[in-house]
Design a protein around this motif. Structure first.
Motif, PDB file in Angstrom:
ATOM      1  N   ASP A 246       0.824  -1.207   0.000  1.00 48.77           N
ATOM      2  CA  ASP A 246       0.000   0.000   0.000  1.00 48.77           C
ATOM      3  C   ASP A 246       0.857   1.256   0.000  1.00 48.77           C
ATOM      4  O   ASP A 246       0.573   2.230  -0.723  1.00 48.77           O
ATOM      5  N   LEU A 247       1.919   1.246   0.809  1.00 46.28           N
ATOM      6  CA  LEU A 247       2.811   2.400   0.889  1.00 46.28           C
ATOM      7  C   LEU A 247       3.525   2.637  -0.436  1.00 46.28           C
ATOM      8  O   LEU A 247       3.620   3.780  -0.918  1.00 46.28           O
ATOM      9  N   LEU A 248       4.018   1.543  -1.053  1.00 44.00           N
ATOM     10  CA  LEU A 248       4.731   1.676  -2.337  1.00 44.00           C
ATOM     11  C   LEU A 248       3.792   2.156  -3.440  1.00 44.00           C
ATOM     12  O   LEU A 248       4.197   2.946  -4.303  1.00 44.00           O
ATOM     13  N   GLU A 249       2.546   1.700  -3.432  1.00 46.33           N
ATOM     14  CA  GLU A 249       1.576   2.149  -4.443  1.00 46.33           C
ATOM     15  C   GLU A 249       1.369   3.654  -4.359  1.00 46.33           C
ATOM     16  O   GLU A 249       1.301   4.349  -5.388  1.00 46.33           O
ATOM     17  N   LYS A 250       1.287   4.165  -3.131  1.00 47.07           N
ATOM     18  CA  LYS A 250       1.108   5.608  -2.950  1.00 47.07           C
ATOM     19  C   LYS A 250       2.330   6.375  -3.443  1.00 47.07           C
ATOM     20  O   LYS A 250       2.209   7.425  -4.091  1.00 47.07           O
ATOM     21  N   GLU A 251       3.510   5.853  -3.115  1.00 45.20           N
ATOM     22  CA  GLU A 251       4.747   6.515  -3.535  1.00 45.20           C
ATOM     23  C   GLU A 251       4.875   6.522  -5.062  1.00 45.20           C
ATOM     24  O   GLU A 251       5.275   7.518  -5.671  1.00 45.20           O
ATOM     25  N   ILE A 252       4.539   5.393  -5.687  1.00 42.28           N
ATOM     26  CA  ILE A 252       4.632   5.291  -7.146  1.00 42.28           C
ATOM     27  C   ILE A 252       3.634   6.225  -7.811  1.00 42.28           C
ATOM     28  O   ILE A 252       3.928   6.878  -8.830  1.00 42.28           O
ATOM     29  N   SER A 253       2.431   6.306  -7.230  1.00 45.59           N
ATOM     30  CA  SER A 253       1.410   7.202  -7.799  1.00 45.59           C
ATOM     31  C   SER A 253       1.814   8.659  -7.679  1.00 45.59           C
ATOM     32  O   SER A 253       1.307   9.522  -8.410  1.00 45.59           O
ATOM     33  N   ASN A 254       2.749   8.944  -6.744  1.00 48.60           N
ATOM     34  CA  ASN A 254       3.243  10.316  -6.588  1.00 48.60           C
ATOM     35  C   ASN A 254       4.472  10.578  -7.438  1.00 48.60           C
ATOM     36  O   ASN A 254       5.167  11.585  -7.244  1.00 48.60           O
ATOM     37  N   GLY A 255       4.754   9.642  -8.359  1.00 45.95           N
ATOM     38  CA  GLY A 255       5.829   9.873  -9.322  1.00 45.95           C
ATOM     39  C   GLY A 255       7.137   9.183  -9.050  1.00 45.95           C
ATOM     40  O   GLY A 255       8.099   9.338  -9.808  1.00 45.95           O
ATOM     41  N   LYS A 256       7.211   8.394  -8.008  1.00 42.96           N
ATOM     42  CA  LYS A 256       8.460   7.692  -7.693  1.00 42.96           C
ATOM     43  C   LYS A 256       8.496   6.351  -8.433  1.00 42.96           C
ATOM     44  O   LYS A 256       8.325   5.283  -7.845  1.00 42.96           O
ATOM     45  N   GLU A 257       8.738   6.416  -9.737  1.00 40.55           N
ATOM     46  CA  GLU A 257       8.717   5.234 -10.598  1.00 40.55           C
ATOM     47  C   GLU A 257       9.805   4.216 -10.242  1.00 40.55           C
ATOM     48  O   GLU A 257       9.653   3.019 -10.504  1.00 40.55           O
ATOM     49  N   LYS A 258      10.898   4.712  -9.656  1.00 38.25           N
ATOM     50  CA  LYS A 258      12.009   3.803  -9.341  1.00 38.25           C
ATOM     51  C   LYS A 258      11.638   2.768  -8.284  1.00 38.25           C
ATOM     52  O   LYS A 258      12.378   1.805  -8.060  1.00 38.25           O
ATOM     53  N   LEU A 259      10.495   2.941  -7.621  1.00 37.16           N
ATOM     54  CA  LEU A 259      10.072   2.003  -6.589  1.00 37.16           C
ATOM     55  C   LEU A 259       9.282   0.825  -7.150  1.00 37.16           C
ATOM     56  O   LEU A 259       8.859  -0.053  -6.392  1.00 37.16           O
ATOM     57  N   LYS A 260       9.097   0.799  -8.482  1.00 34.90           N
ATOM     58  CA  LYS A 260       8.301  -0.272  -9.082  1.00 34.90           C
ATOM     59  C   LYS A 260       8.925  -1.650  -8.858  1.00 34.90           C
ATOM     60  O   LYS A 260       8.209  -2.641  -8.680  1.00 34.90           O
ATOM     61  N   ALA A 261      10.262  -1.709  -8.876  1.00 30.77           N
ATOM     62  CA  ALA A 261      10.936  -2.994  -8.675  1.00 30.77           C
ATOM     63  C   ALA A 261      10.646  -3.523  -7.262  1.00 30.77           C
ATOM     64  O   ALA A 261      10.362  -4.710  -7.075  1.00 30.77           O
ATOM     65  N   GLN A 262      10.691  -2.615  -6.270  1.00 28.90           N
ATOM     66  CA  GLN A 262      10.383  -3.022  -4.895  1.00 28.90           C
ATOM     67  C   GLN A 262       8.923  -3.458  -4.776  1.00 28.90           C
ATOM     68  O   GLN A 262       8.596  -4.392  -4.038  1.00 28.90           O
ATOM     69  N   PHE A 263       8.058  -2.757  -5.534  1.00 25.81           N
ATOM     70  CA  PHE A 263       6.633  -3.085  -5.515  1.00 25.81           C
ATOM     71  C   PHE A 263       6.407  -4.517  -6.023  1.00 25.81           C
ATOM     72  O   PHE A 263       5.656  -5.292  -5.422  1.00 25.81           O
ATOM     73  N   GLU A 264       7.077  -4.874  -7.115  1.00 27.29           N
ATOM     74  CA  GLU A 264       6.936  -6.217  -7.673  1.00 27.29           C
ATOM     75  C   GLU A 264       7.500  -7.276  -6.726  1.00 27.29           C
ATOM     76  O   GLU A 264       6.937  -8.365  -6.578  1.00 27.29           O
TER      77      GLU A 264
END
Length: 369
Positions: A246-264
């Motif tokens: 949930d936290l990573l989804e919010k961060e990614i939606s705010n433009g932090k695309e580099k967190l996609k790998a951690q999200f996966e």
């Protein structure tokens, strides 16, 4: 506890020099009470002594001793956090250890115990005041054992006292807290403030915390990798991963695309946890001894059932008296199986699982006859 057992325990507690005690004629339940009462608390001594228990003899005296005498002594000692050390001797460094010996000259089997001690340490400062103090952690506490145990003892202790992921996590937290304490003591020295005697003793005896932390983390990781999790632990870990997702989804939606790998990675971990088949409660540490006692009790219960409605013979009454002893011994072993940092509800579930499994086994055996 019988008068003879309580008397022996009192004599052991009162020992100020090395002594020998004969366990001949004592049943396991009596021996357990003696050892528990005698060694549950440290001895107040200036120097180490050895307490020797005679637990067996040759052919002429063999019938005097219960076959489980030595095993009962060592089992209770281990529960009290004593460590077997074949090279132990009567020095303070060997406090809290024991060893088994066979005196071939006298043809006697013995267990030699070096009790835990609290040495009355007092020093005098220039003003004539004595210094000292209570230890940061009691010697028998998990915190003290984790901090001071050797790298040979620590893994065995971890396996015995902390079988579950939850208990290992609690132990890891203790290690971090101890590291913080040591850090504060070192900071104290850097500011020119001397440690108290208690602080210095704790600082000097604590060892290998970084290695212990690595072992603990590896053990926790292994519990997850091999699926050694209870349903309660599985739900907790999935909840933690969900929070991270949930936290990573919010961060990614705010433009932090580099967190996609951690999200996966988090999603893959969640799937892995969901695929784990949760295990039942961990077996009791003393389950083998408990099963052996239940096997011993089975024919006694059968005799008791068959004797209903008639007077018992003297021999039958003597035999059946053992039933109460076995029930007491089983209860003691159940309590001694409780690990460190184990909540009441979790421990109760493990005891109940052991009893249920025994009842199911008993029923199956009756149905096959």
């Amino acid at each position: 506890m019988s008068n003879s057992a309580s008397g022996m325990a009192g004599s052991i507690r009162g020992a100020t020099e090395s002594e020998t005690f004969d366990l001949g004629g004592h049943a396991p339940s009596s021996i357990s009470s003696i050892i528990q009462s005698a060694f549950a608390e440290p001895f107040s001594l200036e120097e180490m002594i050895r307490i020797t228990f005679v637990t067996g003899a040759g052919k002429l005296g063999r019938q005097k001793y219960d076959d489980r005498a030595a095993q009962t002594v060592t089992s209770v000692l281990r529960d009290l956090e004593f460590v077997e050390d074949r090279g132990a001797s009567a020095v303070l460094e060997c406090a809290g250890s024991f060893k088994l010996q066979h005196d071939t000259g006298k043809n006697l089997k013995t267990v030699v115990v070096f009790p835990k001690v609290t040495v009355s340490k007092q020093s005098t400062d220039p003003s004539g005041m004595t210094t000292g103090g209570q230890p940061l952690f009691p010697e028998s506490s998990p915190q003290h054992m984790i901090a001071t145990s050797s790298m040979e003892v620590f893994p065995r202790m971890l396996s015995s006292q902390c079988p579950s992921w939850t208990q290992k996590k609690a132990s890891l937290k203790i290690i971090v807290e101890i590291q913080q304490i040591l850090g504060s003591l070192e900071e104290k020295l850097m500011h020119g403030t001397l440690m108290t005697e208690t602080e210095q003793d704790f600082y000097d005896t604590t060892s290998n915390l970084e290695q212990k932390e690595k072992i603990m983390k590896k053990e926790m990781h292994s519990c997850v990798e091999v699926g050694k999790l209870t349903q309660k632990e599985k739900i907790k870990l999935i909840g933690q991963v969900n929070d991270k997702i949930d936290l990573l989804e919010k961060e990614i939606s705010n433009g932090k695309e580099k967190l996609k790998a951690q999200f996966e990675q988090a999603r893959e971990r969640k799937q892995m946890l969901e695929d784990i088949k949760a295990q039942g409660p961990h077996a009791l540490r003393h389950e083998p001894e408990i099963q052996k006692l239940r096997s011993e009790m089975r024919p006694l219960l059968k005799l008791e059932q068959e004797a209903k409605g008639r007077l018992l013979t003297l021999k039958e009454s003597t035999i059946l008296a053992r039933t109460e002893e076995i029930v007491e011994e089983i209860q003691q072993l159940e309590m001694k199986s409780r690990g460190w940092f184990e909540e009441d509800i979790d421990f109760t579930a493990r005891v109940q699982a052991s009893r249920t499994a025994a009842a199911v086994k008993e029923k199956k055996q009756k149905n096959t006859k």
